[in-house]
Design a protein around this motif. Structure first.
Motif, PDB file in Angstrom:
ATOM      1  N   GLN A  82      -8.652   8.569  -5.842  1.00 52.24           N
ATOM      2  CA  GLN A  82      -8.448   7.569  -4.807  1.00 52.24           C
ATOM      3  C   GLN A  82      -9.806   7.248  -4.200  1.00 52.24           C
ATOM      4  OE1 GLN A  82      -5.610   5.925  -3.720  1.00 52.24           O
ATOM      5  NE2 GLN A  82      -7.017   4.755  -2.410  1.00 52.24           N
ATOM      6  N   MET A  83     -10.177   5.977  -4.241  1.00 53.61           N
ATOM      7  CA  MET A  83     -11.495   5.562  -3.769  1.00 53.61           C
ATOM      8  C   MET A  83     -11.310   4.585  -2.611  1.00 53.61           C
ATOM      9  SD  MET A  83     -13.460   5.050  -7.423  1.00 53.61           S
ATOM     10  CE  MET A  83     -12.522   3.599  -7.846  1.00 53.61           C
ATOM     11  N   ASP A  84     -11.735   4.993  -1.452  1.00 51.34           N
ATOM     12  CA  ASP A  84     -11.646   4.168  -0.245  1.00 51.34           C
ATOM     13  C   ASP A  84     -13.042   3.821   0.263  1.00 51.34           C
ATOM     14  OD1 ASP A  84      -8.992   6.361   0.675  1.00 51.34           O
ATOM     15  OD2 ASP A  84      -8.788   4.349  -0.170  1.00 51.34           O
ATOM     16  N   SER A  85     -13.098   2.835   1.138  1.00 54.88           N
ATOM     17  CA  SER A  85     -14.377   2.408   1.723  1.00 54.88           C
ATOM     18  C   SER A  85     -15.436   2.199   0.647  1.00 54.88           C
ATOM     19  CB  SER A  85     -14.859   3.447   2.746  1.00 54.88           C
ATOM     20  OG  SER A  85     -13.898   3.613   3.770  1.00 54.88           O
ATOM     21  N   LEU A  86     -15.049   1.493  -0.391  1.00 53.78           N
ATOM     22  CA  LEU A  86     -15.944   1.304  -1.534  1.00 53.78           C
ATOM     23  C   LEU A  86     -17.193   0.523  -1.154  1.00 53.78           C
ATOM     24  CD1 LEU A  86     -13.248   0.733  -4.237  1.00 53.78           C
ATOM     25  CD2 LEU A  86     -15.097   2.408  -4.408  1.00 53.78           C
ATOM     26  N   LYS A  87     -18.294   0.868  -1.808  1.00 55.36           N
ATOM     27  CA  LYS A  87     -19.590   0.247  -1.574  1.00 55.36           C
ATOM     28  C   LYS A  87     -20.092  -0.368  -2.876  1.00 55.36           C
ATOM     29  CE  LYS A  87     -20.757   3.909   1.748  1.00 55.36           C
ATOM     30  NZ  LYS A  87     -21.742   4.968   2.077  1.00 55.36           N
ATOM     31  N   PRO A  88     -20.959  -1.356  -2.788  1.00 56.53           N
ATOM     32  CA  PRO A  88     -21.510  -1.930  -4.031  1.00 56.53           C
ATOM     33  C   PRO A  88     -22.158  -0.883  -4.930  1.00 56.53           C
ATOM     34  CG  PRO A  88     -21.982  -3.367  -2.183  1.00 56.53           C
ATOM     35  CD  PRO A  88     -21.366  -2.128  -1.604  1.00 56.53           C
ATOM     36  N   GLU A  89     -22.734   0.141  -4.339  1.00 55.45           N
ATOM     37  CA  GLU A  89     -23.377   1.183  -5.154  1.00 55.45           C
ATOM     38  C   GLU A  89     -22.385   2.071  -5.882  1.00 55.45           C
ATOM     39  OE1 GLU A  89     -23.926   0.467  -1.915  1.00 55.45           O
ATOM     40  OE2 GLU A  89     -24.313   2.308  -0.741  1.00 55.45           O
ATOM     41  N   ASP A  90     -21.105   1.899  -5.621  1.00 53.54           N
ATOM     42  CA  ASP A  90     -20.079   2.613  -6.389  1.00 53.54           C
ATOM     43  C   ASP A  90     -19.759   1.909  -7.708  1.00 53.54           C
ATOM     44  OD1 ASP A  90     -18.407   3.219  -3.290  1.00 53.54           O
ATOM     45  OD2 ASP A  90     -19.611   4.654  -4.441  1.00 53.54           O
ATOM     46  N   THR A  91     -20.334   0.740  -7.907  1.00 56.74           N
ATOM     47  CA  THR A  91     -20.098  -0.010  -9.138  1.00 56.74           C
ATOM     48  C   THR A  91     -20.583   0.786 -10.346  1.00 56.74           C
ATOM     49  OG1 THR A  91     -20.249  -2.167  -8.063  1.00 56.74           O
ATOM     50  CG2 THR A  91     -20.709  -2.093 -10.423  1.00 56.74           C
ATOM     51  N   ALA A  92     -19.675   1.013 -11.300  1.00 59.60           N
ATOM     52  CA  ALA A  92     -19.991   1.820 -12.476  1.00 59.60           C
ATOM     53  C   ALA A  92     -18.780   1.848 -13.400  1.00 59.60           C
ATOM     54  CB  ALA A  92     -20.347   3.251 -12.076  1.00 59.60           C
ATOM     55  N   VAL A  93     -18.994   2.378 -14.584  1.00 57.88           N
ATOM     56  CA  VAL A  93     -17.870   2.754 -15.444  1.00 57.88           C
ATOM     57  C   VAL A  93     -17.499   4.185 -15.078  1.00 57.88           C
ATOM     58  CG1 VAL A  93     -17.057   3.107 -17.785  1.00 57.88           C
ATOM     59  CG2 VAL A  93     -18.636   1.227 -17.287  1.00 57.88           C
ATOM     60  N   TYR A  94     -16.234   4.395 -14.786  1.00 57.44           N
ATOM     61  CA  TYR A  94     -15.750   5.704 -14.387  1.00 57.44           C
ATOM     62  C   TYR A  94     -15.054   6.385 -15.559  1.00 57.44           C
ATOM     63  CZ  TYR A  94     -16.961   4.914  -9.532  1.00 57.44           C
ATOM     64  OH  TYR A  94     -17.662   4.712  -8.370  1.00 57.44           O
ATOM     65  N   TYR A  95     -15.448   7.637 -15.800  1.00 54.16           N
ATOM     66  CA  TYR A  95     -14.932   8.397 -16.933  1.00 54.16           C
ATOM     67  C   TYR A  95     -14.193   9.636 -16.461  1.00 54.16           C
ATOM     68  CZ  TYR A  95     -18.253   5.691 -19.725  1.00 54.16           C
ATOM     69  OH  TYR A  95     -18.962   4.676 -20.332  1.00 54.16           O
TER      70      TYR A  95
END
Length: 118
Positions: A82-95
């Motif tokens: 669960q990802m809240d308060s997302l930031k642009p720096e969280d942009t990525a491919v998640y594995y």
């Protein structure tokens, strides 16, 4: 051989939320330590969060503490992020990763793209 399939990625505005899922098959899910990693463009894959076999112990990288929550449902062979308060720096491919500690067994999913716009 364990197969992992991630889902739930997408495009979200900064401050928004997403919930990633990873469904495992081909092994005894409860025997595996589960983790999430991510890889941003031009960067190395990095650890995000991990959850022990029972789900009672979790660890996070500092940059996501207080914003991301890892959990698992052993009855459904699924781990969540669960990802809240997302930031642009969280942009990525998640594995998604499944590991048998001490046995040298480690499996990866194909990844799911998360894009956070500012």
């Amino acid at each position: 051989q364990v197969q992992l399939v991630e889902s739930g990625g997408g495009l979200v505005q900064a401050g928004g939320s997403l919930r990633l899922s990873c469904i495992a098959s081909g092994g005894t899910f409860s025997l595996y330590t589960m983790a999430w990693f991510r890889q941003a463009p031009g960067k190395e894959r990095e650890f995000v969060a991990t959850n022990n076999r029972s789900g009672g112990r979790t660890t996070y990288t500092d940059s996501v503490k207080g914003r991301f929550t890892i959990s698992r449902d052993n009855a459904k062979n699924t781990v969540y992020l669960q990802m809240d308060s997302l930031k642009p720096e969280d942009t990525a491919v998640y594995y998604c990763n499944a590991k048998r500690i001490g046995l040298g067994m480690s499996y990866w999913g194909q990844g799911t793209q998360v894009t956070v716009s500012s």
